[in-house]
Motif scaffolding. Structure first.
Motif: not given
Ligand SMILES: [Fe+2]
Ligand SMILES: [Fe+2]
Length: 192
Positions: A162-186
């Motif tokens: 889910q984290l991988t696919h959600t991040l991909e989606l957010l990047l494609n939409k050029k949405t501002k990404i909440y830092p915790k989402t990136i921390t979780s992904y990392n």
């Protein structure tokens, strides 16, 4: 089976229903069912899974103004003001759930707080709610069957999926990404 618990599930369900559209209330019911299924599969607390799944989107239909006033009055991180409902309904949603529904169990409240962003460290209940929300039976996105298969086979792999696919989606939409989402992904995905 009669479950002995501190929650009146019928009453709780009615309160959640009163705050949501029919569409979203049904999503909450399905998320609760899926959370129970995942709890059974992973030896989790079935009752907490049901309650957390049921209430996870309790605040999703509140107005921005209501969220903003809670962020300010209750001294939440002001950076939250740079985001919107997608982030607020989890983090601030837990505040409404505590004060309006009288749920004080921090494990349940944290599962709600983490249900959109995940977290670098997640409890079993966090993972159950995060994944139940994503794969409940009404979900119909591309690859949902794959997401379900992966999650049922291994809950942690589901979180990574889910984290991988959600991040991909957010990047494609050029949405501002909440830092915790990136921390979780990392923490969960990067380097694995
Ligand atoms: Fe949500
Ligand atoms: Fe949800």
């Amino acid at each position: 089976m009669i479950v002995k618990n501190d929650y009146n599930l019928v009453q709780l369900q009615a309160k959640v229903q009163s705050q949501l559209s029919q569409y979203r209330f049904q999503h909450c019911l399905r998320t609760a069912d899926k959370a129970v299924e995942l709890a059974e599969l992973n030896q989790g607390d079935v009752l907490k899974a049901r309650v957390a799944g049921l209430v996870h989107d309790y605040a999703k239909e509140r107005s921005d103004a209501e969220f903003i006033s809670v962020i300010k009055q209750e001294h939440f991180d002001p950076d939250l003001l740079n985001y919107g409902n997608a982030i607020w309904h989890g983090v601030i949603g837990a505040y409404f759930i505590k004060h309006e529904l009288g749920i004080y169990d921090e494990e349940i409240l944290n599962a709600v707080r983490n249900h959109t962003t995940a977290a670098p460290q997640m409890t079993l209940l966090d993972k159950i709610v995060f994944m139940a929300d994503y794969i409940e039976d009404g979900r119909d996105f591309m690859n949902v069957d794959e997401a379900r298969q992966v999650t049922l086979a291994d809950l942690d792999d589901g979180v990574r999926y889910q984290l991988t696919h959600t991040l991909e989606l957010l990047l494609n939409k050029k949405t501002k990404i909440y830092p915790k989402t990136i921390t979780s992904y990392n923490a969960w995905v990067a380097g694995h």
